[in-house]
Design an enzyme around this catalytic site. Structure first.
Site, mmCIF file in Angstrom:
data_model
loop_
_atom_site.group_PDB
_atom_site.id
_atom_site.type_symbol
_atom_site.label_atom_id
_atom_site.label_comp_id
_atom_site.label_asym_id
_atom_site.label_seq_id
_atom_site.Cartn_x
_atom_site.Cartn_y
_atom_site.Cartn_z
ATOM 1 N N GLU A 61 -3.134 7.321 8.291
ATOM 2 C CA GLU A 61 -3.826 7.827 7.387
ATOM 3 C C GLU A 61 -5.084 8.757 8.107
ATOM 4 O O GLU A 61 -5.493 8.496 9.179
ATOM 5 C CB GLU A 61 -4.665 6.711 6.443
ATOM 6 N N HIS A 80 -15.464 -3.202 7.836
ATOM 7 C CA HIS A 80 -14.866 -2.969 6.661
ATOM 8 C C HIS A 80 -14.976 -4.099 5.466
ATOM 9 O O HIS A 80 -14.122 -3.828 4.698
ATOM 10 C CB HIS A 80 -13.421 -2.510 6.941
ATOM 11 N N LYS A 131 0.869 -1.253 0.017
ATOM 12 C CA LYS A 131 -0.080 -0.005 0.052
ATOM 13 C C LYS A 131 0.928 1.193 -0.015
ATOM 14 O O LYS A 131 0.460 2.311 -0.549
ATOM 15 C CB LYS A 131 -1.032 -0.051 0.913
ATOM 16 N N ARG A 170 -6.827 -8.446 -9.176
ATOM 17 C CA ARG A 170 -7.428 -9.509 -9.526
ATOM 18 C C ARG A 170 -8.961 -9.175 -9.827
ATOM 19 O O ARG A 170 -9.439 -8.281 -9.862
ATOM 20 C CB ARG A 170 -7.404 -10.529 -8.322
#
Ligand code: ADP
Length: 500
Positions: A209, A244, A123, A301
């Site tokens: 973040e 999530h 990430k 994917r």
């Protein structure tokens, strides 16, 4: 370069199980290709095994011993003279070592190159690539976490401001993610996130973040070929999430201004082009209340929720994936794609809404799916199958298409009402309640929407699931008249799921 080496593709191994393996087999059959399944000990009689042209045993029960064992899968692929491997989603689909092992064995991996999988799977690196491509990323800090002192962390976090999210660079499935609301909790959260990430991914790097309040999750389906052509197939809104994890997805995203849709889809294509992306992928964004969008991550994917994109575009994504892998050009250009109507998908899980949605295991005593116009069922199980503890508890994806959103909501609601599952508990009633909530109907969707659904409020099971009521009573009657009633078969009570 990779194009020149591609040999004809005839025999395709599906390195997966369940609904996605079944879905891939359907397309292989349509394309006249040979579908080769692999299976663990407990999947011997599974649908993907029964439906495939050939099936090879992996042995083992757990994912580790079977669908995650690269050596075993490559050994079978060699023996079975496989031309290409479709990894589906989950399992080894984003494992660069697996993609590399395929390459080394002369087998085409149906997906991007190992280098791109590695790059976008990290990430921190993926966000750096996005920034370079002019794609906005969530404000935060993405430095070298191993070099940070407690003092550094406290200062960095203060600059970003609370609340904030600690995330694992190698993260996925919400693992290694921690919400921190105040300074006093910061250091413990960093420590815990790093530990969790190390255990799950063997990589303890974390980053910070800014935590956006109730954002929307909007993602763009992209697809690229080996000639450098990249197109997007519009967006999906996957804001309806629990912990999530997505449970209802729709396309197109409701209440999204046209100019913003264009910006987001353009940004996704820009990012895909920046990494010379080949095959199908998804670029995920979050959108804040002020309509600012930020890149979250890229999934390299096929995505679970790809059927809704297929509904609105009329494109078979698996067919495109296979064509691209064998060196064909994309069969369409961006201008050919005009999304039509509205599609919604609901994920049906074997889980217990009365017990914090814990997985519910058992035999599917009844499994009666709806057959209705414009309703698509993606499933890997049939009546009589056992839902075990070993794999993901998703039983099916039910998706619908309609001319407008309002009709799609009603169509999916009716289809869910007609879906009868006995023997394990499911989230079907909860899905209906979500679809029928005022917020969902108005298109007020954000990642907090499920928290606003009143807990089973005022809903009697008969109202929500009339078909289940009929099935339950007929099963009860059958049992009471049967001489062979077995005590183990009377343990379930579907009513417990819905009565409070
Ligand atoms: P993972 O790869 O572990 O699933 P993601 O980065 O894709 O993690 O995020 C998963 C979900 O978490 C998002 O769809 C969103 O609901 C929520 N989320 C992620 N980042 C933020 C953020 N900065 N602010 C608010 N919510 C976030």
């Amino acid at each position: 370069m990779s194009r020149a080496k591609i040999k004809p593709m005839k025999r395709i191994l599906i390195a997966n199980r369940g609904e996605i393996a079944v879905r891939i087999i359907h397309t292989l059959r349509e394309m006249g290709l040979t579908a080769v399944a692999i299976y663990s000990d407990i999947d011997q009689h599974a649908q993907h095994v029964t439906m495939a042209d050939e099936a090879w045993p992996l042995g083992g029960q757990s994912s580790q011993e079977s669908y995650l064992d690269i050596d075993k899968i490559i050994a079978i692929a060699k023996k079975a003279k496989i031309d290409a491997i479709h990894p589906g989603y989950g399992f080894l689909s984003e494992n660069a070592d697996f993609a590399q092992a395929c390459l080394d064995t002369g087998i085409k991996f149906i997906g991007p190159s190992p280098q791109v999988i590695t790059l976008m799977g990290d990430k921190i690196q993926a966000k750096a690539v996005a920034e370079k491509a002019g794609v906005p990323v969530v404000p935060g800090w993405r430095g070298e976490s191993e070099k940070m002192s407690d003092k550094d962390w406290l200062k960095t976090a203060k600059n970003i401001g609370y609340p904030l999210l600690i995330k694992a660079s190698a993260g996925g499935g919400g693992k290694g993610m921690r919400l921190v609301e105040k300074e006093a909790d910061l250091l413990n959260a960093i420590e815990a996130a790093g530990r969790e990430a190390d255990k799950a991914f063997g990589d303890k790097r974390v980053f910070i973040e800014k935590y956006l309040i109730e954002p929307r999750h909007i993602e763009v389906q992209i697809i690229g070929d080996s000639f450098g052509n990249v197109a997007h197939l519009y967006e999906r809104d996957c804001s309806a999430q629990r912990r999530h994890q997505k449970i209802i997805e729709e396309a197109p995203a409701p209440n999204l201004p046209e100019a913003l849709r264009k910006d987001i889809t353009d940004a996704a294509v820009r990012l895909a082009k920046a990494v010379h992306y080949e095959n199908a992928g998804t670029v995920e964004f979050i959108l804040d209340a002020e309509q600012n969008y930020y890149f979250l991550e890229m999934n390299t994917r096929l995505q679970v929720e790809h059927p809704i994109t297929e509904w609105i575009t009329g494109i078979n994504l698996v067919r495109e994936q296979i064509r691209i892998a064998r060196g064909d050009k994309l069969s369409f250009s961006q201008d050919d794609i005009t999304p039509k109507g509205h599609a919604i998908e609901a994920r049906i899980y074997a889980e217990d809404p009365d017990n914090q949605f814990f997985p519910s295991t058992g035999i599917l005593q009844k499994y009666q799916a709806p057959h209705k116009p414009w309703v698509r069922l993606d499933t890997g199980v049939i009546e009589g199958d056992e839902v075990s503890i070993y794999y993901d508890p998703m039983l099916a994806k039910l998706s619908v298409w309609a001319d407008i959103r309002e009709h799609a909501i009603q169509r999916l609601t009716e289809a869910l009402k007609a879906f009868v599952v006995l023997g394990v508990k499911t989230n079907i009633a909860f899905l209906i309640q979500t679809l029928q909530s005022d917020d969902f109907k108005k298109g007020k969707v954000d990642t907090a929407i499920l928290k606003r659904i009143p807990e089973q409020a005022n809903a009697s099971p008969q109202d929500l699931l009339p078909a289940l009521a009929i099935a339950t009573s007929s099963l009860r009657n059958k049992k009471s008249s049967s001489k062979q009633t077995s005590s183990t078969h009377t343990n379930y009570s579907p009513w417990n799921v819905f009565s409070k």
